[in-house]
Enzyme design. Structure first.
Site, PDB file in Angstrom:
ATOM      1  N   HIS A   1       2.342 -44.523  24.867  1.00  0.00           N
ATOM      2  CA  HIS A   1       2.531 -44.782  26.300  1.00  0.00           C
ATOM      3  C   HIS A   1       1.942 -46.113  26.756  1.00  0.00           C
ATOM      4  O   HIS A   1       1.680 -46.308  27.941  1.00  0.00           O
ATOM      5  CB  HIS A   1       1.966 -43.609  27.126  1.00  0.00           C
ATOM      6  CG  HIS A   1       2.692 -42.316  26.882  1.00  0.00           C
ATOM      7  ND1 HIS A   1       2.169 -41.079  27.187  1.00  0.00           N
ATOM      8  CD2 HIS A   1       3.918 -42.079  26.343  1.00  0.00           C
ATOM      9  CE1 HIS A   1       3.035 -40.137  26.849  1.00  0.00           C
ATOM     10  NE2 HIS A   1       4.109 -40.720  26.325  1.00  0.00           N
TER      11      HIS A   1
ATOM     12  N   CYS B   1       5.549 -59.098  32.291  1.00  0.00           N
ATOM     13  CA  CYS B   1       6.308 -59.715  33.378  1.00  0.00           C
ATOM     14  C   CYS B   1       7.642 -58.989  33.559  1.00  0.00           C
ATOM     15  O   CYS B   1       8.360 -58.747  32.590  1.00  0.00           O
ATOM     16  CB  CYS B   1       6.546 -61.189  33.068  1.00  0.00           C
ATOM     17  SG  CYS B   1       7.515 -62.019  34.349  1.00  0.00           S
TER      18      CYS B   1
ATOM     19  N   CYS C   1      10.456 -62.314  32.965  1.00  0.00           N
ATOM     20  CA  CYS C   1      10.726 -62.965  31.663  1.00  0.00           C
ATOM     21  C   CYS C   1      10.327 -62.086  30.487  1.00  0.00           C
ATOM     22  O   CYS C   1      10.600 -62.426  29.341  1.00  0.00           O
ATOM     23  CB  CYS C   1      10.021 -64.324  31.591  1.00  0.00           C
ATOM     24  SG  CYS C   1       8.224 -64.192  31.410  1.00  0.00           S
TER      25      CYS C   1
ATOM     26  N   CYS D   1       5.447 -67.568  35.116  1.00  0.00           N
ATOM     27  CA  CYS D   1       6.819 -67.939  35.516  1.00  0.00           C
ATOM     28  C   CYS D   1       7.078 -67.597  36.985  1.00  0.00           C
ATOM     29  O   CYS D   1       8.150 -67.870  37.509  1.00  0.00           O
ATOM     30  CB  CYS D   1       7.851 -67.238  34.628  1.00  0.00           C
ATOM     31  SG  CYS D   1       8.218 -65.529  35.095  1.00  0.00           S
TER      32      CYS D   1
ATOM     33  N   THR E   1      -4.465 -32.655  24.591  1.00  0.00           N
ATOM     34  CA  THR E   1      -3.212 -32.926  25.318  1.00  0.00           C
ATOM     35  C   THR E   1      -2.614 -31.614  25.805  1.00  0.00           C
ATOM     36  O   THR E   1      -2.635 -30.615  25.075  1.00  0.00           O
ATOM     37  CB  THR E   1      -2.187 -33.702  24.459  1.00  0.00           C
ATOM     38  OG1 THR E   1      -0.966 -33.836  25.205  1.00  0.00           O
ATOM     39  CG2 THR E   1      -1.896 -33.056  23.122  1.00  0.00           C
ATOM     40  N   SER E   2      -2.073 -31.643  27.034  1.00  0.00           N
ATOM     41  CA  SER E   2      -1.406 -30.443  27.557  1.00  0.00           C
ATOM     42  C   SER E   2      -0.059 -30.260  26.866  1.00  0.00           C
ATOM     43  O   SER E   2       0.560 -29.207  26.985  1.00  0.00           O
ATOM     44  CB  SER E   2      -1.230 -30.550  29.072  1.00  0.00           C
ATOM     45  OG  SER E   2      -0.504 -31.718  29.382  1.00  0.00           O
TER      46      SER E   2
HETATM   47  C1  BJW Z   1      -9.707 -31.311  26.899  1.00  0.00           C
HETATM   48  C2  BJW Z   1     -10.979 -31.728  27.367  1.00  0.00           C
HETATM   49  C3  BJW Z   1     -11.992 -31.914  26.382  1.00  0.00           C
HETATM   50  C4  BJW Z   1      -9.686 -31.539  29.073  1.00  0.00           C
HETATM   51  N1  BJW Z   1     -11.681 -31.703  25.091  1.00  0.00           N
HETATM   52  N2  BJW Z   1      -9.450 -31.093  25.611  1.00  0.00           N
HETATM   53  C5  BJW Z   1      12.547 -32.222  29.323  1.00  0.00           C
HETATM   54  C6  BJW Z   1      12.516 -32.336  27.957  1.00  0.00           C
HETATM   55  C7  BJW Z   1      12.219 -33.534  27.372  1.00  0.00           C
HETATM   56  C8  BJW Z   1      11.901 -34.642  28.141  1.00  0.00           C
HETATM   57  C9  BJW Z   1      11.949 -34.526  29.505  1.00  0.00           C
HETATM   58  C10 BJW Z   1      12.275 -33.344  30.086  1.00  0.00           C
HETATM   59  N3  BJW Z   1      12.239 -33.535  31.418  1.00  0.00           N
HETATM   60  C11 BJW Z   1      11.864 -34.809  31.680  1.00  0.00           C
HETATM   61  C12 BJW Z   1      11.688 -35.439  30.522  1.00  0.00           C
HETATM   62  C13 BJW Z   1      11.264 -36.801  30.345  1.00  0.00           C
HETATM   63  C14 BJW Z   1       9.810 -37.077  30.603  1.00  0.00           C
HETATM   64  C15 BJW Z   1       8.953 -35.814  30.443  1.00  0.00           C
HETATM   65  O1  BJW Z   1       8.487 -35.472  29.385  1.00  0.00           O
HETATM   66  N4  BJW Z   1       8.665 -35.117  31.541  1.00  0.00           N
HETATM   67  C16 BJW Z   1       7.885 -33.885  31.480  1.00  0.00           C
HETATM   68  C17 BJW Z   1       6.809 -33.898  32.536  1.00  0.00           C
HETATM   69  C18 BJW Z   1       8.821 -32.727  31.564  1.00  0.00           C
HETATM   70  N5  BJW Z   1       9.439 -38.049  29.610  1.00  0.00           N
HETATM   71  C19 BJW Z   1       9.652 -39.338  29.792  1.00  0.00           C
HETATM   72  O2  BJW Z   1      10.175 -39.772  30.799  1.00  0.00           O
HETATM   73  C20 BJW Z   1       9.293 -40.270  28.642  1.00  0.00           C
HETATM   74  N6  BJW Z   1      10.396 -41.112  28.355  1.00  0.00           N
HETATM   75  C21 BJW Z   1      11.564 -40.633  27.930  1.00  0.00           C
HETATM   76  O3  BJW Z   1      11.778 -39.466  27.737  1.00  0.00           O
HETATM   77  O4  BJW Z   1      12.494 -41.635  27.766  1.00  0.00           O
HETATM   78  C22 BJW Z   1      13.837 -41.294  27.464  1.00  0.00           C
HETATM   79  C23 BJW Z   1      14.577 -42.611  27.422  1.00  0.00           C
HETATM   80  C24 BJW Z   1      15.193 -43.012  26.263  1.00  0.00           C
HETATM   81  C25 BJW Z   1      15.899 -44.228  26.243  1.00  0.00           C
HETATM   82  C26 BJW Z   1      15.957 -45.021  27.393  1.00  0.00           C
HETATM   83  C27 BJW Z   1      15.310 -44.629  28.557  1.00  0.00           C
HETATM   84  C28 BJW Z   1      14.615 -43.408  28.579  1.00  0.00           C
HETATM   85  C29 BJW Z   1       8.136 -41.178  29.050  1.00  0.00           C
HETATM   86  C30 BJW Z   1       6.879 -40.433  29.301  1.00  0.00           C
HETATM   87  C31 BJW Z   1       5.821 -41.381  29.815  1.00  0.00           C
HETATM   88  C32 BJW Z   1       4.550 -40.666  30.224  1.00  0.00           C
HETATM   89  N7  BJW Z   1       3.700 -41.568  30.932  1.00  0.00           N
HETATM   90  C33 BJW Z   1       2.404 -41.112  31.385  1.00  0.00           C
HETATM   91  C34 BJW Z   1       1.780 -42.193  32.293  1.00  0.00           C
HETATM   92  C35 BJW Z   1       1.300 -43.373  31.467  1.00  0.00           C
HETATM   93  C36 BJW Z   1       0.713 -44.458  32.300  1.00  0.00           C
HETATM   94  C37 BJW Z   1      -0.493 -44.020  33.078  1.00  0.00           C
HETATM   95  O5  BJW Z   1      -1.479 -43.520  32.515  1.00  0.00           O
HETATM   96  O6  BJW Z   1      -0.484 -44.198  34.283  1.00  0.00           O
HETATM   97  O7  BJW Z   1       1.560 -40.843  30.259  1.00  0.00           O
HETATM   98  S1  BJW Z   1       2.463 -39.546  32.211  1.00  0.00           S
HETATM   99  C38 BJW Z   1       0.904 -38.963  31.621  1.00  0.00           C
HETATM  100  O8  BJW Z   1       1.108 -37.770  30.843  1.00  0.00           O
HETATM  101  C39 BJW Z   1       0.408 -40.054  30.641  1.00  0.00           C
HETATM  102  C40 BJW Z   1      -0.062 -39.227  29.484  1.00  0.00           C
HETATM  103  O9  BJW Z   1      -0.097 -39.982  28.295  1.00  0.00           O
HETATM  104  C41 BJW Z   1       0.916 -38.087  29.461  1.00  0.00           C
HETATM  105  C42 BJW Z   1       0.451 -36.877  28.713  1.00  0.00           C
HETATM  106  O10 BJW Z   1      -0.685 -36.326  29.317  1.00  0.00           O
HETATM  107  P1  BJW Z   1      -1.839 -35.696  28.411  1.00  0.00           P
HETATM  108  O11 BJW Z   1      -2.459 -36.758  27.597  1.00  0.00           O
HETATM  109  O12 BJW Z   1      -1.336 -34.521  27.711  1.00  0.00           O
HETATM  110  O13 BJW Z   1      -2.929 -35.316  29.537  1.00  0.00           O
HETATM  111  P2  BJW Z   1      -3.018 -33.980  30.451  1.00  0.00           P
HETATM  112  O14 BJW Z   1      -3.881 -34.321  31.593  1.00  0.00           O
HETATM  113  O15 BJW Z   1      -1.693 -33.430  30.741  1.00  0.00           O
HETATM  114  O16 BJW Z   1      -3.753 -32.933  29.499  1.00  0.00           O
HETATM  115  C43 BJW Z   1      -5.118 -33.066  29.166  1.00  0.00           C
HETATM  116  C44 BJW Z   1      -5.495 -31.883  28.288  1.00  0.00           C
HETATM  117  O17 BJW Z   1      -6.810 -32.078  27.822  1.00  0.00           O
HETATM  118  C45 BJW Z   1      -5.468 -30.553  29.028  1.00  0.00           C
HETATM  119  O18 BJW Z   1      -4.702 -29.625  28.258  1.00  0.00           O
HETATM  120  C46 BJW Z   1      -6.931 -30.123  29.078  1.00  0.00           C
HETATM  121  O19 BJW Z   1      -7.108 -28.724  28.943  1.00  0.00           O
HETATM  122  C47 BJW Z   1      -7.511 -30.853  27.905  1.00  0.00           C
HETATM  123  N8  BJW Z   1      -8.929 -31.210  27.990  1.00  0.00           N
HETATM  124  N9  BJW Z   1     -10.930 -31.847  28.704  1.00  0.00           N
HETATM  125  C48 BJW Z   1     -10.439 -31.304  24.743  1.00  0.00           C
HETATM  126  N10 BJW Z   1     -13.216 -32.301  26.720  1.00  0.00           N
HETATM  127 ZN    ZN Z   2       7.293 -64.163  33.496  1.00  0.00          ZN
END
Ligand code: BJW
Ligand code: ZN
Length: 238
Positions: free
Chosen positions: A118, A126, A129, A149, A187-188
């Site tokens: 991610h 940019c 560009c 740019c 990760t969730s």
């Molecule tokens: C602990 C702890 C401790 C707490 N020890 N544990 C249905 C099926 C398939 C896909 C989709 C769908 N519907 C929609 C989609 C697409 C979408 C998606 O998945 N949506 C879902 C919500 C349904 N996906 C996308 O859009 C992706 N792109 C894509 O599919 O592109 C297709 C494409 C192809 C070709 C051309 C064009 C498009 C992109 C996904 C991008 C995600 N971006 C983010 C933001 C990043 C920037 C930012 O930070 O601002 O990434 S969203 C956010 O969630 C971030 C994270 O990396 C990501 C995952 O979250 P994560 O890491 O799991 O965190 P949490 O908070 O959810 O969980 C934390 C966990 O830790 C919890 O379980 C706690 O219990 C635990 N925990 N303390 C151990 N101490």
């Molecule tokens: Zn530029």
């Protein structure tokens, strides 16, 4: 703890290990997760901030959120879980770290090559560009930042609806497919395509070990599921 001993033995025997990390691994470093208790998205709606549409609508608002998060992350240091993964990398002939995190704490801990699915909050890109560059300044002097740019710069992260960096999912799938042990940490596992790596690794024959403070939808299908903070459990597993 019989389960822990068994998981430790499987991990010790494996020559090929892949790891998927999420926001939970950085929680003990003081960085809020996205979902769950204290999660960032209890206060902000993802679609208001982490989408290309939100950025097109109000780049300054989106940048204010990222600027705030950059300041928070800049104060954080890697915790025992990040450090344990560096030791694991050194111990295994084949090791791939796949992270969804954009915070750079794996880099700070000293992890080598990793797949940042991610993107990286410390890189800017940019919108005109396509140039990319590192920028660790906190706070950023002017919001929104611009490229040389004259084009508007955006955070170097992957938003909802955007494709992951070219070829990276293929590399991650290859690692998951060839891993004897696949660790899923903090990760969730609700965001795809990253979440799909968990069942993919399992179907490909890996022993899957989950470490999370809560259960997830994948807990019932993994081989070992530990409900513990990663910074406490992971060092015990090595
Ligand atoms: C602990 C702890 C401790 C707490 N020890 N544990 C249905 C099926 C398939 C896909 C989709 C769908 N519907 C929609 C989609 C697409 C979408 C998606 O998945 N949506 C879902 C919500 C349904 N996906 C996308 O859009 C992706 N792109 C894509 O599919 O592109 C297709 C494409 C192809 C070709 C051309 C064009 C498009 C992109 C996904 C991008 C995600 N971006 C983010 C933001 C990043 C920037 C930012 O930070 O601002 O990434 S969203 C956010 O969630 C971030 C994270 O990396 C990501 C995952 O979250 P994560 O890491 O799991 O965190 P949490 O908070 O959810 O969980 C934390 C966990 O830790 C919890 O379980 C706690 O219990 C635990 N925990 N303390 C151990 N101490
Ligand atoms: Zn530029």
């Amino acid at each position: 703890m019989v389960n822990l001993d068994q998981a430790r033995e499987r991990l010790a025997r494996a020559r090929s290990v892949a790891v998927l990390t999420g926001a939970g691994i950085s929680a003990e470093s003081g960085i809020p997760t996205f979902r769950g208790a204290g999660g960032l998205w209890n206060n902000f709606r993802a679609e208001d901030l982490a989408t290309p549409e939100a950025f097109a609508r109000d780049p300054r608002l989106v940048w204010e959120w990222y600027n705030w998060r950059r300041e928070l992350i800049a104060k954080a240091a890697p915790n025992p879980a990040h450090h344990a993964l560096v030791r694991l990398e050194t111990a295994k002939p084949h090791f791939t770290l796949i992270t969804q995190n954009i915070d750079g704490l794996h880099d700070l801990a000293g992890s080598g090559k990793m797949l940042k699915l991610h993107g990286d909050i410390w890189r800017l890109r940019c919108t005109e560009c396509g140039a990319q560059w590192p920028d660790r300044r906190t706070p950023l002097p002017k919001l929104p930042p611009h490229c040389g740019c004259g084009g508007l710069a955006r955070p170097g992260v992957v938003w909802f609806g955007e494709a992951l960096p070219d070829g990276m999912m293929k590399e991650a799938e290859h690692a998951a497919e060839s891993a004897e042990v696949f660790l899923v940490i903090g990760t969730s596992a609700v965001v795809y395509p990253a979440a799909g790596l968990v069942p993919f690794a399992k179907q490909s024959g890996a022993i899957v070990i989950e470490i999370n403070t809560e259960t997830t939808s994948f807990s019932p299908i993994v081989d070992f599921s530990f409900q513990s903070p990663a910074g406490e459990l992971l060092p015990k597993l090595l």
